[in-house]
Design an enzyme around this catalytic site. Sequence first.
Site, PDB file in Angstrom:
ATOM      1  N   GLU A 205       0.833  -1.251  -0.072  1.00 35.24           N
ATOM      2  CA  GLU A 205      -0.285   0.226   0.039  1.00 35.24           C
ATOM      3  C   GLU A 205       0.816   1.392   0.046  1.00 35.24           C
ATOM      4  O   GLU A 205       0.496   2.165  -0.791  1.00 35.24           O
ATOM      5  CB  GLU A 205      -0.965   0.135   1.137  1.00 35.24           C
ATOM      6  CG  GLU A 205      -2.118  -1.113   1.209  1.00 35.24           C
ATOM      7  CD  GLU A 205      -1.611  -2.324   1.553  1.00 35.24           C
ATOM      8  OE1 GLU A 205      -0.433  -2.483   2.137  1.00 35.24           O
ATOM      9  OE2 GLU A 205      -2.357  -3.473   1.362  1.00 35.24           O
TER      10      GLU A 205
ATOM     11  N   HIS B 153     -10.740  -5.321   9.681  1.00 36.71           N
ATOM     12  CA  HIS B 153     -11.472  -5.134   8.031  1.00 36.71           C
ATOM     13  C   HIS B 153     -12.831  -4.555   8.402  1.00 36.71           C
ATOM     14  O   HIS B 153     -13.837  -4.800   7.323  1.00 36.71           O
ATOM     15  CB  HIS B 153     -11.818  -6.418   7.630  1.00 36.71           C
ATOM     16  CG  HIS B 153     -10.407  -6.925   7.044  1.00 36.71           C
ATOM     17  ND1 HIS B 153      -9.484  -7.548   7.806  1.00 36.71           N
ATOM     18  CD2 HIS B 153      -9.854  -7.076   6.155  1.00 36.71           C
ATOM     19  CE1 HIS B 153      -8.403  -7.963   7.106  1.00 36.71           C
ATOM     20  NE2 HIS B 153      -8.705  -7.698   5.964  1.00 36.71           N
TER      21      HIS B 153
END
Lengths: 375, 324, 342
Positions: free
Chosen positions: C71, C140
């Site tokens: 990322e 998440h």
Amino acid sequence: MADTITPIVMPKFGLAMTEGKLAFWSVDDGDTLKVGDEIADIETSKITNAYESPVDGVLRRKVAAAGDTLRVGALIGVVAPADVSDADIDSFIETFQSTAVVEDDEGAVATVTEPTQIDIGGQSIRVLDLHGPDGVPVLLIHGFGGDLNGWLFTQPPLAVERRAISFDLPGHGGSDKTVEDGSKEALAKVALGVLDALGVDKAHLVGHSLGGGVAIAAAAAAPERVASLSLIAPAGLGSEINGDFITTMAEATRTRDIEAGLRPLFADPGLVSRDMVQDMQRFKRIDGVTAALRAIAAANFPDGHQADLTRSRLEELSAPVQIIWGEADAVVPVAQSADLPDRIAVHVLAGAGHMPQMEQTAAVNKLLIAFLAAH
Amino acid sequence: MSTLQINRDVMARSYRAMRTIRDFEERLHIEFATGEIPGFVHLYCGEEASGVGVCANLTDNDTIASTHRGHGHCIAKGVDVGAMMAEIYGRKSGICGGKGGSMHIADLSRGMLGANGIVGGGPPLICGAALSHKLLKDGGVAVAFYGDGASNEGTTLESLNLASVWHLPAVFVVEDNGYGEATAASYAVAGTQKARAAGFGMEYFECDGTDFFDVYEVAGKAIERARRGEGPSMVHVHLSRWYGHFEGDSMSYRKSEDVAAERRDRDCLVKFRNRTTEAGLFTADELDSVDQAVRDEIELSVRNAKAAPMPEAPDLLSDVYVSY
Amino acid sequence: MSKKSYRQAINEALRQEMRRDPRVVLIGEDVAGGRGGSAGNNESWGGVLGVTKGLYTEFGPDRVLDTPISEASYIGAAAGAAATGLRPVAELMFVDFIGSCLDQVMNQMAKFRYMFGGKARTPLVIRTMYGAGFSAAAQHSQALYPLFTHIPGLKVVVPSSPYEAKGLLIEAIRDDDPVIFFENKVMYDDEEEVPDEMYSIPFGEANLTREGGDVTLIAIGRMVKLANEAADRLKAEGIGCTVIDPRTTSPLDTATILECVAETGRVVIVDESSPRCGMAADLSALIAEEAFADLKAPIRRVMPPHTPVPFASTLESLYVPDVNRIISAVRSVAPQTAERVA
């Protein structure tokens, strides 16, 4: 017998309504109705309104039941004189329902003819073509910032007598958003293009506001193709116009500004519903719309006044002309209907603003049906 | 030893750039001590040949990302010296309007994507700039300068991987001055830069960062490779910084004679002068006159910066967004 | 105009903008999915939940760029690409992954323009999933938009329906500032009428999804849907609620919020993010500071507890605000029957 049978369709309350719920019938099968009698209550997500009979006659058949949710324009009942046979009523309903059958969310079956896109000189134009019996077709031309849905009270009743066609002007509704110079002549070219594309040689023109000006321009450009002109609060007859309204329609983006901008359309500003505002706002967010509206406004309504006046062209036309105007019109002053040649019939309607076809639906439809039948 | 087959204009420009960096930084070293310059300042003295040698292969169409030690890269990439000085003084006439300061000098019109206050901040940005050059097909190359300290940042290692995976026209220039802040690379860097490049399937080059000609030639190979679409590479530049990590750092972690030896034996400007005058490319007078012109320019830049107005209250709120 | 899901609306916005502007590129993990696999299927996923499906096939590998699971590098690359001429739409699969790349968002893209004295433009969008409800547990499921709202230089969009998602995403792609676009993973199959044409909804313009005179409900993202349902049920018992969907938490339409508070004097804020230093706290401070004299009852906040998002479904359903909790909160501040204006 079809000319004496009137379909009662799911009405459109406000520009945004796409479907409505028949809350309850106020009348029963066999009841005799007069124009303006309340026949049903119609609910939308935002408003409930009494629906008034557009005609005199007998309620011969309830096609929809209380609780049904139907698309605007769907058949909910049939009015006809008592002497019309049940077989004729059946066959009328069958004919009316013969177009696309759409099942909506609630599982109710609604009958609607969906608009289609046609190509006019490289532009995609949205058209709603309701096929009626033989006769001279009628073409409906909406106003600035409107679209063909504005004729939903008007088009189906006219289609009982004849083919009735509505379309979205360039820059509006589902049509392409390029408008060339935005002039009435350019828009009239598209209107005549719609007739060409649909194989119509000659038509009655009904135009509202800017659409009235466009109708005059079309008649001036192709007089042989125009059977008659019905002009509702038409643009082009005088220089005065509500400049704030034009500016708001072209420029406003925020909910409250649009709401304020739409109020002058109606004698009863309460008719400006949340849905109507939201629908206008959503339309204005679409790419190209603001540029199109600005171009049309610049060509026709610069600096808060009307340009490109068409009064002299109107006076020179040989086609029969009638003019319909709301007495309380706050957008285009009703005074502009004065001093026209005697052969032009002028009808000023009380209780209506700039949208008499929505506020005084029955009266406008009656005038249109009679005028078209006579010419 | 690299040849001297370099365009004379490039050499002249490069000498001037190196001299400008040296004088700019030496002057800041003096001015900072007076307390007139706010914030942090990290000086590039001793490393001039690296930034200039790399950027002499670039044009305004190419992009670089720099570090907190960014003045040298900015000057090498052609950023206006007066506007840089004014920025460091926090003036409204600064290249960033006084809102960035020493660590955030940038000039996108020159392909200078900014000095960067975050160690390892630049390499990911350079992957993006390289992607722009590749997809916009403008022939440009993107170069990330970073130190041996930043070579341990995850952002840098991720960027080496991404640049190879995407086959980007990027060059990663490790300016290895042997210290990340106060900690030596010999302690903090495991393995070697060469092995790291190999680990990402990347071409590796190295050069002497005190020799303009070596840097110019070696970096040139990496940059031309990238320009030809042959993918990214790493250029490992060995050099030394002459001052502390930041101004005010007494460098108590380093023997003072080490620095003295660097200044005496490995001064890139002296090396350049000796080689080019010996080869008859420039006369001492010619280089002296460049030195004088640079002294005047730096003096003027400081004088103008000190005289320039400070930003005012409305500037506090402007330019957070393009529109809001 | 046709019914489209939240997923389709987002996909259509991306597709139309990519057709309109060749500088728009997609960057992210498995936005196509399958590169280098033995099956040779280069678009096997189209995003982990299928949101970008079909875009690789239409636009190819130069416009739809799969990344390593990395990322920091690709979010930073999006920033660098935006500053140098592209208009990237990067996907941060779950917003929880911001921990791996926050520097590139917080210190780089958000600050370029200001640090560089107004000379930088960084037109990029980070699309990211948020929200509890799928038993995706603590790493998440977070609703981290307050984190980004806190950072000057970022714009933060939290669309509440398919129509909103398409118009706001098109606006985000055309915007010249970095925009963080929050997609609620529970809403991807929600459907409503969405125009086929391209349209854009301006930032910083709140939407009133219900209007009523008694209580103002402010809700964000998926909570708008729940607030609407609560408002509809409360209407039946005579309590009229205005529901405000701010659409964007940065910029924030404070004017509309304060106007509505002035009308009702009673406020319930519904927010799925953690309670401390969150949007509800921020909105409460705004109202307390600017509209204290209008308040007729304490501000109520309907929020999760200050815990990580739990895994077990029993706990998760206790965690996320629901319609009943909203209704209770509204009742607790609603005017007495005789004073209601509905």
